[in-house]
Every structure is written in structure tokens, then in C-alpha cells.
Design an enzyme around this catalytic site. Structure first.
Site, PDB file in Angstrom:
ATOM      1  N   SER A   1       2.589   0.579  -6.698  1.00  0.00           N
ATOM      2  CA  SER A   1       3.027  -0.459  -6.083  1.00  0.00           C
ATOM      3  C   SER A   1       4.298  -0.867  -6.791  1.00  0.00           C
ATOM      4  O   SER A   1       5.416  -1.495  -6.383  1.00  0.00           O
ATOM      5  CB  SER A   1       2.174  -1.693  -5.589  1.00  0.00           C
TER       6      SER A   1
ATOM      7  N   LEU B   1       0.902  -1.086  -0.190  1.00  0.00           N
ATOM      8  CA  LEU B   1      -0.076  -0.019  -0.022  1.00  0.00           C
ATOM      9  C   LEU B   1       0.894   1.239   0.102  1.00  0.00           C
ATOM     10  O   LEU B   1       1.835   1.244   0.915  1.00  0.00           O
ATOM     11  CB  LEU B   1      -0.816   0.010   1.196  1.00  0.00           C
TER      12      LEU B   1
ATOM     13  N   GLY C   1      -8.845   3.738  -7.573  1.00  0.00           N
ATOM     14  CA  GLY C   1      -8.162   4.572  -8.186  1.00  0.00           C
ATOM     15  C   GLY C   1      -8.119   4.946  -9.745  1.00  0.00           C
ATOM     16  O   GLY C   1      -8.003   3.969 -10.425  1.00  0.00           O
TER      17      GLY C   1
ATOM     18  N   HIS D   1      -3.483   4.278  -2.205  1.00  0.00           N
ATOM     19  CA  HIS D   1      -4.504   3.285  -1.811  1.00  0.00           C
ATOM     20  C   HIS D   1      -5.017   3.994  -0.413  1.00  0.00           C
ATOM     21  O   HIS D   1      -5.927   3.824  -0.091  1.00  0.00           O
ATOM     22  CB  HIS D   1      -3.729   1.986  -1.051  1.00  0.00           C
TER      23      HIS D   1
ATOM     24  N   LYS E   1      -5.844   6.049 -11.531  1.00  0.00           N
ATOM     25  CA  LYS E   1      -4.550   5.438 -11.916  1.00  0.00           C
ATOM     26  C   LYS E   1      -4.908   4.416 -12.762  1.00  0.00           C
ATOM     27  O   LYS E   1      -4.234   4.213 -13.928  1.00  0.00           O
ATOM     28  CB  LYS E   1      -3.534   5.015 -10.835  1.00  0.00           C
ATOM     29  N   ASP E   2      -5.751   3.255 -12.462  1.00  0.00           N
ATOM     30  CA  ASP E   2      -6.200   2.417 -13.463  1.00  0.00           C
ATOM     31  C   ASP E   2      -7.614   2.614 -14.046  1.00  0.00           C
ATOM     32  O   ASP E   2      -8.684   2.038 -13.615  1.00  0.00           O
ATOM     33  CB  ASP E   2      -6.240   1.048 -12.388  1.00  0.00           C
TER      34      ASP E   2
ATOM     35  N   GLN F   1      -4.879 -12.505 -12.637  1.00  0.00           N
ATOM     36  CA  GLN F   1      -4.801 -11.418 -13.473  1.00  0.00           C
ATOM     37  C   GLN F   1      -3.351 -11.063 -13.818  1.00  0.00           C
ATOM     38  O   GLN F   1      -3.121  -9.952 -14.414  1.00  0.00           O
ATOM     39  CB  GLN F   1      -5.416  -9.944 -12.798  1.00  0.00           C
TER      40      GLN F   1
HETATM   41  O1  PAF Z   1      -6.071  -2.362  -8.477  1.00  0.00           O
HETATM   42  C1  PAF Z   1      -5.771  -3.426  -8.105  1.00  0.00           C
HETATM   43  O2  PAF Z   1      -4.955  -3.577  -6.801  1.00  0.00           O
HETATM   44  C2  PAF Z   1      -6.161  -5.025  -8.384  1.00  0.00           C
HETATM   45  O3  PAF Z   1      -6.406  -4.851  -9.811  1.00  0.00           O
HETATM   46  C3  PAF Z   1      -7.650  -5.477  -7.780  1.00  0.00           C
HETATM   47  C4  PAF Z   1      -8.709  -4.259  -8.158  1.00  0.00           C
HETATM   48  C5  PAF Z   1      -7.418  -5.322  -6.065  1.00  0.00           C
HETATM   49  C6  PAF Z   1      -8.090  -6.652  -8.078  1.00  0.00           C
HETATM   50  O4  PAF Z   1      -7.131  -7.759  -7.747  1.00  0.00           O
END
Ligand code: PAF
Length: 283
Positions: free
Chosen positions: A186, A33, A147, A37, A149-150, A61
Site C-alpha cells: 500500500s 487494497l 501475506g 490483499h 510480504k510481512d 502500530q
Molecule cells: O498487515 C497489515 O496490514 C496490518 O499489520 C494488520 C495485520 C492488518 C494489523 O493492523
């Protein structure tokens, strides 16, 4: 702070909160974090009666060649940070608990997940949509915080929550940046000193583009060309100017857009973006 390690425990905790008519704010994370976050966690604490964060490095993922194994996992430090901002419960399931033998159900969000990061990481949004659905089913939040950012991830989750009638409000929070402009991530810990300096061309190019947009530039190609020129020193994955909601490419800028970039540096893949609305105030 309560730590819940399986969906049954998590649901029982949330059901008890809901039984007391408390609203639940939720921040899904993979840990490691940073201040970005924590801004989500602070909003979840502020805007709800109680707040939950999850810490789970989600294997589905990551592609086999990606950084799943070396992804940072400073669990104790993360817990202290969450406690410090007033989060009341942490959901930290195990990989085997989340994905038991013969796991076979996935969530696919079409269209909005197909370009940008979905183009270069085809596995990515299927994994994200699946794990976020599972986390939502365990945590049962009223609001969930992500966020900007994504930004494409936010668009995918918003679409999924709407399409599947999840009844959860998806809240998108602004990007938190280092003093020199680098978007917090991160993965920034992977950067060597040299890559850290080169990484600045992402935010610098986006800010230059933002100034041109504010000055009234409407031509998407011209904006994209300017950003590409500004990022000449790094390996560009994509520079995309798209509709902020649908993620479809835009030629003429007449409504809210997302200008998003991704670059592969020797030590890390980085993404960054700005949003712009020619008719309104901008994030
Ligand atoms: O953004 C992230 O950290 C990840 O993609 C999430 C949303 C926690 C899903 O694993």
C-alpha cells in the site's frame, strides 16, 4: 456485503455463521487494497464457507513520526474490491471503539518480534499483536490469512496464535509482485518515479541471492554481503538471514530460512523477502 462497525455487531454476525456450522475465513487489512490483499481475500473465500475482511488503520502500530495520518484510506474503492472477490462482511471499527479512553491492555510476543522490523520499529509488533487479537476476538474466524510480504508479522501472529491457544489456523500466502518484481505494498503509492526505479534493487538483489542459494551457497554472511552490495543505491535499514520460524540469525544454511530486507527511501520505507529451504520446494 454487510458492514459491521463495532465488536458486538461483528461477533453477532460471526456467531450466526457459526450457529449454521459455517467456517469463517478472515483477512485483516488496513485498507488501500492491492492485488496482494485480494489474493488473501480470494483464498479466504475459496477455503471457507464465508469470508470477512477488516479495514482498520491501526494507530498503535505507528510511531508518532510515522505515516498514520497520511496512510491512504480509499474506503469505497476497497469495499468494491472486496465485494468483487466474494467477501461477505467487512469489519470497519472506529479508532475510539477499538481504543476507548484509558485503554491499557497490550499483547507482546517475545523473541520472534525482536529483530528485523522489531529492531527498527520497536512499537510495531506490540501494536500488531494487540490489534490482531482484538480483531480475532470480534471476528472469531476459523482461518486467518496474511501475506508473506510481512514475513516477520506472519511469524509473530503464528507464534501468538499458538501460545495463546487461539484455535485459529494462520495461513501465509505468497508475495504478489508487480511485473518488474517490486513487491506490492500500500505504501508504493508514496514512491516518486525515481524512487520507484531505485526500489527495484530490493527484489533484484533477493532474486540474485535466491539463485545463489539454489546453486548450493550455504554461507549466510556471503549471501547477506551480496544483497547489501546489490542495494548499495538505497539507505539500507537491514539485510537479515534468519531461521524462517524463530527469526533467529543463521550462519550456515541447513534448514528453512527467511532472507529479509528493509530500506528507507526518501518517500517510503520498503520491505521485501524470499524464503528458501535447501531440502524442499521454496515459496
Ligand atoms: O498487515 C497489515 O496490514 C496490518 O499489520 C494488520 C495485520 C492488518 C494489523 O493492523
Amino acid at each position: 456485503m454487510k458492514v459491521l462497525n463495532c465488536p458486538e455487531e461483528m461477533r453477532a454476525w460471526s456467531d450466526a455463521q457459526r450457529g449454521r456450522h459455517k467456517t469463517i475465513g478472515f483477512v485483516p487489512t488496513m485498507g488501500a487494497l492491492h492485488a496482494g490483499h485480494l489474493s488473501l481475500a480470494e483464498a479466504a473465500v475459496r477455503e471457507n464457507d464465508t469470508a470477512v475482511a477488516s479495514i482498520f488503520v491501526n494507530p498503535t502500530q505507528f510511531a508518532p513520526h510515522e505515516d498514520f495520518n497520511r496512510y491512504p484510506r480509499p474506503f469505497e474503492a476497497d469495499m468494491a474490491k472486496l465485494e468483487g472477490v466474494g467477501v461477505e462482511a467487512v469489519y470497519a471499527p472506529s479508532p475510539a471503539g477499538m481504543y476507548p479512553e484509558e485503554y491499557s491492555t497490550y499483547v507482546i510476543v517475545e523473541q520472534v518480534s525482536e529483530g528485523l522490523c522489531g529492531g527498527s520499529r520497536p512499537h510495531f509488533f506490540r501494536g500488531v499483536a494487540t490489534v490482531v487479537t482484538k480483531l480475532f476476538n470480534a471476528v472469531k474466524p476459523h482461518r486467518a490469512y496474511f501475506g508473506q510480504k510481512d514475513a516477520q508479522q506472519c511469524a509473530v501472529i503464528k507464534r501468538m496464535a499458538r501460545d495463546l491457544d487461539m484455535g485459529i489456523e494462520i495461513v501465509e500466502m505468497p508475495i504478489v509482485r508487480e511485473p518488474d518484481g517490486l513487491a506490492m505494498s500500500s505504501r508504493n503509492v508514496y514512491l516518486t518515479e525515481e524512487d520507484r526505479k531505485r526500489a527495484l534493487c530490493l527484489s533484484r538483489s533477493l532474486f540474485e541471492a535466491e539463485a545463489r542459494l539454489r546453486d548450493g551457497e550455504h554461507d549466510a554472511d556471503s549471501i547477506v554481503r551480496g544483497v547489501r552490495d546489490g542495494m548499495a543505491g538505497v539507505e539500507i535499514d537491514y539485510v537479515a538471514l534468519v531461521d524462517a520460524e524463530t527469526m533467529r540469525p543463521v550462519r550456515e544454511i541447513t534448514g528453512p530460512i527467511l532472507l529479509a530486507v528493509a530500506a528507507q527511501l526518501p518517500t517510503a520505507r520498503l520491505i521485501d523477502n524470499i524464503k528458501f529451504d535447501p531440502k524442499g520446494t521454496n515459496a
